[in-house]
Scaffold this active site. Structure first.
Site, PDB file in Angstrom:
ATOM      1  N   GLY A 240      -8.635   3.351  -0.237  1.00 47.15           N
ATOM      2  CA  GLY A 240      -8.719   4.353  -0.279  1.00 47.15           C
ATOM      3  C   GLY A 240      -8.420   4.201  -1.738  1.00 47.15           C
ATOM      4  CG  HIS A 241      -3.946   4.520  -2.310  1.00 51.49           C
ATOM      5  ND1 HIS A 241      -3.875   3.403  -1.802  1.00 51.49           N
ATOM      6  CD2 HIS A 241      -3.000   5.256  -2.525  1.00 51.49           C
ATOM      7  CE1 HIS A 241      -2.606   4.231  -0.583  1.00 51.49           C
ATOM      8  NE2 HIS A 241      -2.541   4.830  -1.381  1.00 51.49           N
TER       9      HIS A 241
ATOM     10  N   GLY B 191      -7.179  12.516  -2.857  1.00 52.41           N
ATOM     11  CA  GLY B 191      -7.849  12.077  -1.607  1.00 52.41           C
ATOM     12  C   GLY B 191      -7.938  13.533  -0.818  1.00 52.41           C
TER      13      GLY B 191
ATOM     14  CB  VAL C 256     -11.810   5.314   0.718  1.00 53.01           C
ATOM     15  CG1 VAL C 256     -12.472   3.673   1.152  1.00 53.01           C
ATOM     16  CG2 VAL C 256     -12.309   5.761  -0.558  1.00 53.01           C
TER      17      VAL C 256
ATOM     18  CG  LEU D 209      -9.379   2.434   4.013  1.00 46.71           C
ATOM     19  CD1 LEU D 209      -9.441   2.012   2.211  1.00 46.71           C
ATOM     20  CD2 LEU D 209      -9.946   1.413   4.995  1.00 46.71           C
TER      21      LEU D 209
ATOM     22  CB  SER E 223       0.298   3.319   3.903  1.00 44.03           C
ATOM     23  OG  SER E 223      -0.512   3.838   2.473  1.00 44.03           O
TER      24      SER E 223
HETATM   25  P1  AMP Z   1      -0.097   8.459  -0.194  1.00 41.14           P
HETATM   26  O1  AMP Z   1      -0.329   6.341  -1.013  1.00 41.14           O
HETATM   27  O2  AMP Z   1      -0.943   8.337   0.812  1.00 41.14           O
HETATM   28  O3  AMP Z   1       0.254   9.094  -0.563  1.00 41.14           O
HETATM   29  O4  AMP Z   1      -1.837   8.583  -1.243  1.00 41.14           O
HETATM   30  C1  AMP Z   1      -1.822   8.871  -2.043  1.00 41.14           C
HETATM   31  C2  AMP Z   1      -3.260   9.533  -2.785  1.00 41.14           C
HETATM   32  O5  AMP Z   1      -4.407   8.404  -2.378  1.00 41.14           O
HETATM   33  C3  AMP Z   1      -3.217  10.891  -2.212  1.00 41.14           C
HETATM   34  O6  AMP Z   1      -3.734  11.547  -2.564  1.00 41.14           O
HETATM   35  C4  AMP Z   1      -4.222  10.459  -1.211  1.00 41.14           C
HETATM   36  O7  AMP Z   1      -5.275  11.343  -0.214  1.00 41.14           O
HETATM   37  C5  AMP Z   1      -5.378   9.550  -1.080  1.00 41.14           C
HETATM   38  N1  AMP Z   1      -5.572   8.625  -0.036  1.00 41.14           N
HETATM   39  C6  AMP Z   1      -5.606   7.627   0.542  1.00 41.14           C
HETATM   40  N2  AMP Z   1      -6.145   7.011   1.508  1.00 41.14           N
HETATM   41  C7  AMP Z   1      -7.594   7.851   1.286  1.00 41.14           C
HETATM   42  C8  AMP Z   1      -8.722   7.729   1.271  1.00 41.14           C
HETATM   43  N3  AMP Z   1      -8.920   7.014   2.873  1.00 41.14           N
HETATM   44  N4  AMP Z   1      -9.816   8.263   0.969  1.00 41.14           N
HETATM   45  C9  AMP Z   1      -9.195   8.525  -0.099  1.00 41.14           C
HETATM   46  N5  AMP Z   1      -8.327   8.402  -0.986  1.00 41.14           N
HETATM   47  C10 AMP Z   1      -7.282   8.590  -0.386  1.00 41.14           C
END
Ligand code: AMP
Length: 283
Positions: free
Chosen positions: A36-37, A148, A177, A185, A187
């Protein structure tokens, strides 16, 4: 690809690149990177000359009883993944580097939506997010930033912050994603046992069923929510909220959606101890 830990070095590295007219893209993350990232990074690499992936587990966006301590950490693997996609820098400051005075006294807040949806259950979460994102924008002076749609309320609030405070940056939304099964997806999926992960499919299944109903003409908000609720309950998930909001203002919709109204279903639910969020756009 270089890992940079200090704000000063990050600024000193990016300033000449910006001066030379390079377009700088920023992908803010909390680490434990997955595809996703990866999709955000790929989009930035395609659209920008220089891509900075920030990896910062931001303590001020976590509540006291949340998962800050157990959140997965693996900077080396994150840097390898970012590099393999073409990122130029990983910015990984320490908490001390980002908040040398302790918790910040100056916070960026949205007074309207911070109490709705996730904000209703995660007090202080969005002001923590907006504050750290504002800091990252000011540190990198990036031209574009990638977020995302998985965190729908978050990207909405960041877009609004950029308008409200005149940040000179373009915000780009990247679609969710999902695994082939449909699960988004995250973490936090790593916390799930295999059995919980199987059951957690109830969320994406419910959202897909509600969208199918919408596409077939269903406009009743309660009925759309009920479809998602039933799917999650059938998988023994614990629903925190299921709301239908309009895409433009992210206000809760009631009654019947207008024929052509663009809406989004926002969901948070627990499987075991793990809280998952997901959403689907309608229209
Ligand atoms: P995080 O590390 O969870 O703060 O996410 C960092 C970035 O990745 C944020 O903009 C989230 O929205 C994006 N993100 C996390 N999971 C996904 C995913 N499955 N699909 C798209 N973007 C994602």
């Amino acid at each position: 690809m270089k890992i940079i830990n200090s704000i000063e070095e990050m600024r000193a590295t990016l300033a000449p690149l910006a001066k030379a007219g390079k377009v700088i893209g920023l992908v803010p993350t909390m680490g434990a990177l997955h595809d996703g990232h990866g999709s955000l990074i790929k989009t930035s690499v395609k659209e920008c000359d220089v891509t900075v992936v920030s990896v910062f587990l931001n303590p001020i966006q976590f509540g006291k009883n949340e998962d800050l301590d157990k959140y997965p950490k693996r900077l080396e693997a994150d840097a390898k993944l970012a590099e393999s996609i073409g990122a130029d820098f990983v910015f990984a400051p320490s908490v001390q580097e980002m908040y040398p005075e302790g918790d910040p006294l100056t916070l960026v807040r949205d007074e309207s939506l911070e109490c709705l949806y996730c904000g209703a259950y995660r007090s202080g979460h969005f002001r923590g997010v907006l504050t750290v994102v504002a800091k990252l924008f000011l540190i990198t002076k990036a031209n574009k930033a990638y977020f995302g749609e998985k965190d729908y309320q978050q990207v909405f609030l960041i877009e609004r912050m950029v308008k409200d405070l005149n940040f000179d940056i373009e915000i780009h939304r990247v679609p969710i994603v999902r695994e082939a099964s449909g699960i988004a997806l995250s973490s936090r999926n790593e916390y799930l046992t295999p059995e919980e992960k199987e059951r957690a499919l109830g969320i994406s299944k419910g959202l897909a069923q509600a969208k199918a109903a919408y596409d077939a003409g269903e406009r009743g908000v309660a009925r759309l929510r009920d479809i998602v609720l039933k799917a999650i309950l059938a998988c023994h998930g614990q629903v925190q909220y299921i709301e239908v909001a309009d895409q433009k203002r992210l206000q809760k919709c009631m009654g019947m959606l207008k024929a052509d109204e663009k809406a989004v279903i926002l969901v948070a639910a627990f499987f075991g101890k793990t809280r998952l969020i997901d959403n689907i756009e309608l229209g």
